[in-house]
Design a protein around this motif. Structure first.
Motif, PDB file in Angstrom:
ATOM      1  N   LEU A 138       0.841  -1.201   0.000  1.00 60.28           N
ATOM      2  CA  LEU A 138       0.000   0.000   0.000  1.00 60.28           C
ATOM      3  C   LEU A 138       0.876   1.250   0.000  1.00 60.28           C
ATOM      4  O   LEU A 138       0.612   2.193  -0.748  1.00 60.28           O
ATOM      5  N   TYR A 139       1.914   1.249   0.830  1.00 56.79           N
ATOM      6  CA  TYR A 139       2.809   2.410   0.877  1.00 56.79           C
ATOM      7  C   TYR A 139       3.463   2.642  -0.482  1.00 56.79           C
ATOM      8  O   TYR A 139       3.625   3.792  -0.916  1.00 56.79           O
ATOM      9  N   LEU A 140       3.839   1.580  -1.180  1.00 54.25           N
ATOM     10  CA  LEU A 140       4.411   1.745  -2.523  1.00 54.25           C
ATOM     11  C   LEU A 140       3.373   2.318  -3.482  1.00 54.25           C
ATOM     12  O   LEU A 140       3.691   3.216  -4.273  1.00 54.25           O
ATOM     13  N   GLU A 141       2.147   1.816  -3.404  1.00 57.46           N
ATOM     14  CA  GLU A 141       1.083   2.296  -4.297  1.00 57.46           C
ATOM     15  C   GLU A 141       0.742   3.760  -4.049  1.00 57.46           C
ATOM     16  O   GLU A 141       0.228   4.436  -4.940  1.00 57.46           O
ATOM     17  N   THR A 142       1.007   4.225  -2.830  1.00 58.23           N
ATOM     18  CA  THR A 142       0.677   5.607  -2.481  1.00 58.23           C
ATOM     19  C   THR A 142       1.941   6.471  -2.365  1.00 58.23           C
ATOM     20  O   THR A 142       1.932   7.505  -1.701  1.00 58.23           O
ATOM     21  N   ASN A 143       3.010   6.016  -3.028  1.00 57.21           N
ATOM     22  CA  ASN A 143       4.265   6.778  -3.143  1.00 57.21           C
ATOM     23  C   ASN A 143       4.897   7.151  -1.808  1.00 57.21           C
ATOM     24  O   ASN A 143       5.371   8.271  -1.622  1.00 57.21           O
ATOM     25  N   ARG A 144       4.889   6.197  -0.874  1.00 56.62           N
ATOM     26  CA  ARG A 144       5.556   6.412   0.418  1.00 56.62           C
ATOM     27  C   ARG A 144       6.651   5.352   0.574  1.00 56.62           C
ATOM     28  O   ARG A 144       6.537   4.438   1.373  1.00 56.62           O
ATOM     29  N   ARG A 145       7.695   5.528  -0.206  1.00 53.69           N
ATOM     30  CA  ARG A 145       8.780   4.538  -0.251  1.00 53.69           C
ATOM     31  C   ARG A 145       9.449   4.320   1.094  1.00 53.69           C
ATOM     32  O   ARG A 145       9.810   3.193   1.434  1.00 53.69           O
ATOM     33  N   ASN A 146       9.671   5.373   1.856  1.00 53.63           N
ATOM     34  CA  ASN A 146      10.327   5.221   3.158  1.00 53.63           C
ATOM     35  C   ASN A 146       9.503   4.337   4.089  1.00 53.63           C
ATOM     36  O   ASN A 146      10.052   3.490   4.796  1.00 53.63           O
ATOM     37  N   LYS A 147       8.188   4.545   4.087  1.00 51.46           N
ATOM     38  CA  LYS A 147       7.306   3.722   4.915  1.00 51.46           C
ATOM     39  C   LYS A 147       7.323   2.275   4.426  1.00 51.46           C
ATOM     40  O   LYS A 147       7.286   1.340   5.223  1.00 51.46           O
ATOM     41  N   ALA A 148       7.341   2.091   3.103  1.00 46.73           N
ATOM     42  CA  ALA A 148       7.400   0.741   2.538  1.00 46.73           C
ATOM     43  C   ALA A 148       8.681   0.047   2.988  1.00 46.73           C
ATOM     44  O   ALA A 148       8.663  -1.142   3.347  1.00 46.73           O
ATOM     45  N   GLN A 149       9.774   0.781   3.004  1.00 47.95           N
ATOM     46  CA  GLN A 149      11.053   0.214   3.441  1.00 47.95           C
ATOM     47  C   GLN A 149      10.986  -0.196   4.915  1.00 47.95           C
ATOM     48  O   GLN A 149      11.527  -1.235   5.297  1.00 47.95           O
ATOM     49  N   GLU A 150      10.300   0.601   5.728  1.00 50.53           N
ATOM     50  CA  GLU A 150      10.127   0.247   7.144  1.00 50.53           C
ATOM     51  C   GLU A 150       9.376  -1.078   7.281  1.00 50.53           C
ATOM     52  O   GLU A 150       9.734  -1.925   8.100  1.00 50.53           O
ATOM     53  N   MET A 151       8.325  -1.248   6.475  1.00 47.18           N
ATOM     54  CA  MET A 151       7.554  -2.500   6.528  1.00 47.18           C
ATOM     55  C   MET A 151       8.404  -3.672   6.060  1.00 47.18           C
ATOM     56  O   MET A 151       8.343  -4.752   6.640  1.00 47.18           O
ATOM     57  N   LEU A 152       9.231  -3.456   5.040  1.00 47.52           N
ATOM     58  CA  LEU A 152      10.114  -4.520   4.564  1.00 47.52           C
ATOM     59  C   LEU A 152      11.101  -4.918   5.665  1.00 47.52           C
ATOM     60  O   LEU A 152      11.316  -6.116   5.885  1.00 47.52           O
ATOM     61  N   SER A 153      11.642  -3.951   6.367  1.00 44.76           N
ATOM     62  CA  SER A 153      12.560  -4.245   7.465  1.00 44.76           C
ATOM     63  C   SER A 153      11.868  -5.044   8.561  1.00 44.76           C
ATOM     64  O   SER A 153      12.432  -6.013   9.091  1.00 44.76           O
ATOM     65  N   ARG A 154      10.662  -4.635   8.921  1.00 44.39           N
ATOM     66  CA  ARG A 154       9.896  -5.364   9.938  1.00 44.39           C
ATOM     67  C   ARG A 154       9.583  -6.781   9.472  1.00 44.39           C
ATOM     68  O   ARG A 154       9.688  -7.736  10.254  1.00 44.39           O
ATOM     69  N   LEU A 155       9.235  -6.926   8.214  1.00 41.16           N
ATOM     70  CA  LEU A 155       8.921  -8.242   7.664  1.00 41.16           C
ATOM     71  C   LEU A 155      10.173  -9.129   7.673  1.00 41.16           C
ATOM     72  O   LEU A 155      10.090 -10.303   8.047  1.00 41.16           O
ATOM     73  N   GLU A 156      11.305  -8.569   7.304  1.00 43.12           N
ATOM     74  CA  GLU A 156      12.553  -9.342   7.346  1.00 43.12           C
ATOM     75  C   GLU A 156      12.873  -9.788   8.755  1.00 43.12           C
ATOM     76  O   GLU A 156      13.319 -10.924   8.967  1.00 43.12           O
ATOM     77  N   ASP A 157      12.648  -8.915   9.760  1.00 39.94           N
ATOM     78  CA  ASP A 157      12.871  -9.291  11.155  1.00 39.94           C
ATOM     79  C   ASP A 157      11.979 -10.446  11.572  1.00 39.94           C
ATOM     80  O   ASP A 157      12.418 -11.378  12.245  1.00 39.94           O
ATOM     81  N   VAL A 158      10.722 -10.391  11.168  1.00 38.62           N
ATOM     82  CA  VAL A 158       9.759 -11.430  11.536  1.00 38.62           C
ATOM     83  C   VAL A 158      10.118 -12.756  10.864  1.00 38.62           C
ATOM     84  O   VAL A 158       9.980 -13.823  11.467  1.00 38.62           O
ATOM     85  N   CYS A 159      10.577 -12.684   9.633  1.00 38.67           N
ATOM     86  CA  CYS A 159      10.861 -13.896   8.868  1.00 38.67           C
ATOM     87  C   CYS A 159      12.209 -14.527   9.217  1.00 38.67           C
ATOM     88  O   CYS A 159      12.438 -15.689   8.887  1.00 38.67           O
ATOM     89  N   SER A 160      13.089 -13.792   9.885  1.00 38.25           N
ATOM     90  CA  SER A 160      14.400 -14.353  10.194  1.00 38.25           C
ATOM     91  C   SER A 160      14.417 -15.072  11.515  1.00 38.25           C
ATOM     92  O   SER A 160      13.523 -15.092  12.272  1.00 38.25           O
TER      93      SER A 160
END
Length: 119
Positions: A97-119
């Motif tokens: 959603l953040y990518l679709e609404t042009n909020r790349r920094n927020k999208a990156q935060e979600m990716l970081s959180r997702l990587e933490d959860v998946c590791s």
């Protein structure tokens, strides 16, 4: 992402949770058929039956996002993450959603959180 990433949770065995689970299953079928408006109605019933179902909120957000209702989708993903802060589907889809609404920094935060959860 090519399709929905369903994440399962919910360890509540009450009758309400069971009814909500059946409704969530029904909503998944509607989403698979891209009938998002109908899925939203079913998911709203699931949430009424059990408002602690992170999967229901995640799927609600997914359906709302597919209909371009971004503010509602963001709120639904937020509720899913309030219930389960490590809900993989909600983290992924909120990032999308953040990518679709042009909020790349927020999208990156979600990716970081997702990587933490998946590791």
């Amino acid at each position: 992402m090519s399709g929905p990433a369903w994440a399962f949770g919910g360890d509540d065995s009450s009758t309400d949770a069971s009814a909500a689970g059946a409704l969530v299953k029904q909503a998944r079928e509607l989403i698979d058929n891209k009938t998002y408006k109908q899925a939203i109605g079913v998911l709203e019933k699931a949430i009424t039956a059990s408002d602690k179902n992170a999967d229901a909120y995640n799927l609600l957000g997914y359906s709302q996002r597919k209909l371009k209702k971004f503010a509602a989708a963001e709120a639904s993903y937020g509720q899913a993450l309030t219930i389960d802060p490590s809900h993989k589907g909600a983290l992924e889809y909120l990032g999308e959603l953040y990518l679709e609404t042009n909020r790349r920094n927020k999208a990156q935060e979600m990716l970081s959180r997702l990587e933490d959860v998946c590791s």
